[in-house]
Motif scaffolding. Structure first.
Motif, PDB file in Angstrom:
ATOM      1  N   TYR A   1      -8.580   8.620 -13.877  1.00  0.00           N
ATOM      2  CA  TYR A   1      -7.486   7.659 -14.062  1.00  0.00           C
ATOM      3  C   TYR A   1      -7.886   6.291 -13.534  1.00  0.00           C
ATOM      4  O   TYR A   1      -8.648   6.194 -12.572  1.00  0.00           O
ATOM      5  CB  TYR A   1      -6.234   8.120 -13.293  1.00  0.00           C
ATOM      6  CG  TYR A   1      -5.864   9.562 -13.506  1.00  0.00           C
ATOM      7  CD1 TYR A   1      -6.441  10.565 -12.733  1.00  0.00           C
ATOM      8  CD2 TYR A   1      -4.941   9.920 -14.481  1.00  0.00           C
ATOM      9  CE1 TYR A   1      -6.106  11.902 -12.925  1.00  0.00           C
ATOM     10  CE2 TYR A   1      -4.597  11.246 -14.670  1.00  0.00           C
ATOM     11  CZ  TYR A   1      -5.190  12.229 -13.903  1.00  0.00           C
ATOM     12  OH  TYR A   1      -4.857  13.553 -14.102  1.00  0.00           O
TER      13      TYR A   1
ATOM     14  N   TYR B  29      -5.834   2.884 -12.063  1.00  0.00           N
ATOM     15  CA  TYR B  29      -4.568   2.290 -11.655  1.00  0.00           C
ATOM     16  C   TYR B  29      -4.801   0.849 -11.233  1.00  0.00           C
ATOM     17  O   TYR B  29      -5.870   0.478 -10.761  1.00  0.00           O
ATOM     18  CB  TYR B  29      -3.966   3.044 -10.461  1.00  0.00           C
ATOM     19  CG  TYR B  29      -3.519   4.443 -10.763  1.00  0.00           C
ATOM     20  CD1 TYR B  29      -4.348   5.528 -10.489  1.00  0.00           C
ATOM     21  CD2 TYR B  29      -2.267   4.691 -11.311  1.00  0.00           C
ATOM     22  CE1 TYR B  29      -3.936   6.822 -10.754  1.00  0.00           C
ATOM     23  CE2 TYR B  29      -1.852   5.981 -11.587  1.00  0.00           C
ATOM     24  CZ  TYR B  29      -2.696   7.042 -11.306  1.00  0.00           C
ATOM     25  OH  TYR B  29      -2.286   8.318 -11.576  1.00  0.00           O
TER      26      TYR B  29
ATOM     27  N   LEU C 236       1.580   1.480  -7.610  1.00  0.00           N
ATOM     28  CA  LEU C 236       0.444   1.590  -8.522  1.00  0.00           C
ATOM     29  C   LEU C 236       0.935   1.823  -9.952  1.00  0.00           C
ATOM     30  O   LEU C 236       1.914   2.538 -10.175  1.00  0.00           O
ATOM     31  CB  LEU C 236      -0.449   2.770  -8.122  1.00  0.00           C
ATOM     32  CG  LEU C 236      -1.493   2.539  -7.036  1.00  0.00           C
ATOM     33  CD1 LEU C 236      -0.855   2.369  -5.671  1.00  0.00           C
ATOM     34  CD2 LEU C 236      -2.474   3.708  -7.014  1.00  0.00           C
TER      35      LEU C 236
ATOM     36  N   LEU D 120      -7.839   0.753  -8.707  1.00  0.00           N
ATOM     37  CA  LEU D 120      -8.177   2.041  -8.101  1.00  0.00           C
ATOM     38  C   LEU D 120      -8.477   3.067  -9.181  1.00  0.00           C
ATOM     39  O   LEU D 120      -7.738   3.190 -10.155  1.00  0.00           O
ATOM     40  CB  LEU D 120      -7.019   2.540  -7.248  1.00  0.00           C
ATOM     41  CG  LEU D 120      -6.900   1.893  -5.870  1.00  0.00           C
ATOM     42  CD1 LEU D 120      -5.472   1.950  -5.378  1.00  0.00           C
ATOM     43  CD2 LEU D 120      -7.827   2.581  -4.876  1.00  0.00           C
TER      44      LEU D 120
ATOM     45  N   SER E 127      -8.902  14.175 -10.814  1.00  0.00           N
ATOM     46  CA  SER E 127      -8.301  15.440 -10.395  1.00  0.00           C
ATOM     47  C   SER E 127      -8.910  16.561 -11.237  1.00  0.00           C
ATOM     48  O   SER E 127      -9.377  16.329 -12.352  1.00  0.00           O
ATOM     49  CB  SER E 127      -6.781  15.406 -10.552  1.00  0.00           C
ATOM     50  OG  SER E 127      -6.414  15.292 -11.904  1.00  0.00           O
TER      51      SER E 127
ATOM     52  N   SER F  12      -2.894  18.434 -10.470  1.00  0.00           N
ATOM     53  CA  SER F  12      -3.552  18.743  -9.205  1.00  0.00           C
ATOM     54  C   SER F  12      -3.557  17.503  -8.332  1.00  0.00           C
ATOM     55  O   SER F  12      -3.344  16.391  -8.830  1.00  0.00           O
ATOM     56  CB  SER F  12      -5.009  19.167  -9.452  1.00  0.00           C
ATOM     57  OG  SER F  12      -5.107  20.203 -10.373  1.00  0.00           O
ATOM     58  N   PRO F  13      -3.802  17.692  -7.038  1.00  0.00           N
ATOM     59  CA  PRO F  13      -3.902  16.511  -6.166  1.00  0.00           C
ATOM     60  C   PRO F  13      -4.967  15.535  -6.666  1.00  0.00           C
ATOM     61  O   PRO F  13      -6.002  15.932  -7.197  1.00  0.00           O
ATOM     62  CB  PRO F  13      -4.303  17.117  -4.821  1.00  0.00           C
ATOM     63  CG  PRO F  13      -3.766  18.498  -4.862  1.00  0.00           C
ATOM     64  CD  PRO F  13      -3.910  18.938  -6.286  1.00  0.00           C
ATOM     65  N   LEU F  14      -4.683  14.258  -6.458  1.00  0.00           N
ATOM     66  CA  LEU F  14      -5.595  13.215  -6.892  1.00  0.00           C
ATOM     67  C   LEU F  14      -6.592  12.878  -5.788  1.00  0.00           C
ATOM     68  O   LEU F  14      -6.265  12.910  -4.611  1.00  0.00           O
ATOM     69  CB  LEU F  14      -4.810  11.952  -7.234  1.00  0.00           C
ATOM     70  CG  LEU F  14      -3.946  12.008  -8.496  1.00  0.00           C
ATOM     71  CD1 LEU F  14      -2.988  10.829  -8.513  1.00  0.00           C
ATOM     72  CD2 LEU F  14      -4.809  11.999  -9.725  1.00  0.00           C
TER      73      LEU F  14
ATOM     74  N   PHE G 270      -8.970   9.616  -4.777  1.00  0.00           N
ATOM     75  CA  PHE G 270      -9.085   8.203  -5.091  1.00  0.00           C
ATOM     76  C   PHE G 270     -10.418   7.638  -4.609  1.00  0.00           C
ATOM     77  O   PHE G 270     -10.980   8.083  -3.600  1.00  0.00           O
ATOM     78  CB  PHE G 270      -7.967   7.411  -4.407  1.00  0.00           C
ATOM     79  CG  PHE G 270      -6.629   7.552  -5.065  1.00  0.00           C
ATOM     80  CD1 PHE G 270      -5.787   8.586  -4.719  1.00  0.00           C
ATOM     81  CD2 PHE G 270      -6.215   6.625  -6.018  1.00  0.00           C
ATOM     82  CE1 PHE G 270      -4.542   8.712  -5.323  1.00  0.00           C
ATOM     83  CE2 PHE G 270      -4.972   6.739  -6.621  1.00  0.00           C
ATOM     84  CZ  PHE G 270      -4.138   7.788  -6.271  1.00  0.00           C
ATOM     85  N   GLY G 271     -10.878   6.600  -5.308  1.00  0.00           N
ATOM     86  CA  GLY G 271     -11.980   5.792  -4.826  1.00  0.00           C
ATOM     87  C   GLY G 271     -11.469   4.752  -3.853  1.00  0.00           C
ATOM     88  O   GLY G 271     -10.273   4.700  -3.551  1.00  0.00           O
ATOM     89  N   ASN G 272     -12.369   3.909  -3.354  1.00  0.00           N
ATOM     90  CA  ASN G 272     -11.983   2.890  -2.379  1.00  0.00           C
ATOM     91  C   ASN G 272     -11.518   1.589  -3.018  1.00  0.00           C
ATOM     92  O   ASN G 272     -11.147   0.651  -2.332  1.00  0.00           O
ATOM     93  CB  ASN G 272     -13.134   2.607  -1.417  1.00  0.00           C
ATOM     94  CG  ASN G 272     -13.314   3.743  -0.420  1.00  0.00           C
ATOM     95  OD1 ASN G 272     -12.347   4.369  -0.016  1.00  0.00           O
ATOM     96  ND2 ASN G 272     -14.544   3.999  -0.043  1.00  0.00           N
TER      97      ASN G 272
END
Lengths: 112, 110
Positions: free
Chosen positions: A33, A35, A43, A90, A94, A99-101, A103-105
């Protein structure tokens, strides 16, 4: 360690130029994804991909494009058609669509 | 009116205090996420829950589906807990259908 890598952390471009933000994951996740985060707002989803070679527009896809040629990579191109491209971007992934995501920084893009 | 509302928007606490952050939503959901965003911008998923309560270390998340409300509690708060906490709800049964709150900025002072 598995994770999501976004590069670069900061990106500066002149108005009218296209720019591509990188997102790579080694978690073997199917779904990825993009965002956008703006001050004072939640987001917002730009594009998402549930599987390689397939992607769908999110809520604010205008002025953006993506590709998903490899499972681990989901680059986002901010085109000159995007009216207000300066923002924090961002990438997330998942294992599946519910499911839980992870994330990158993030990449902070500034267009002047 | 936003579909996901968090309160408070800003919270300052002293080290050791018990902290509660609230999230109310107006849509039917299948699950709710609590996320933590540190000053550098990276986001970490804390909890994903669809009923009841989950606990991880000093963090506790609860959800009441009937009341459309969730809370995130931090016990024995510490300055390293300082971050933005974001609530996001899943509707339509797919992760891509997320609505995010605007976040609660928590500052824990030593």
């Amino acid at each position: 360690d598995g994770g999501i890598t976004q590069s670069p952390k900061y990106l500066f471009r002149k108005e009218g130029q296209n720019v591509t933000l990188s997102c790579e994951q080694n978690l073997n996740h199917d779904a990825m994804y993009w965002y956008r985060q703006d001050p004072g707002q939640g987001l917002r989803l730009i594009y998402y991909s549930q599987i390689v070679n397939d992607f769908q527009k999110g809520d604010i896809a205008e002025g953006y494009s993506v590709s998903r040629e490899k499972k681990e990579s989901f680059p986002l191109t901010v085109t000159s058609a995007q009216k207000n491209p300066t923002a924090f971007y961002l990438c997330a992934s998942s294992p599946s669509g519910n499911s839980p995501l992870h994330f990158g920084n993030g990449t902070r893009l500034t267009v002047t | 009116k936003n579909e996901v509302e968090q309160s408070p928007q800003n919270l300052t606490a002293q080290e050791g205090e018990f902290i509660t952050i609230n999230c109310s939503y107006s849509v039917g959901i299948s699950a709710l996420h609590w996320l933590q965003q540190h000053p550098g911008g990276g986001i970490v998923s804390l909890f994903m829950l669809s009923s009841g309560k989950k606990k991880h270390g000093r963090l506790i998340a609860t959800i009441n589906i009937q009341e459309k409300h969730s809370s995130l509690h931090i016990t024995a708060s510490h300055p390293r807990d300082s971050a933005v906490y974001i609530c996001a709800v899943v509707y339509g049964g797919a992760t891509n259908k997320l609505i995010f709150g605007t976040g609660t900025l928590l500052a824990v002072q030593p």
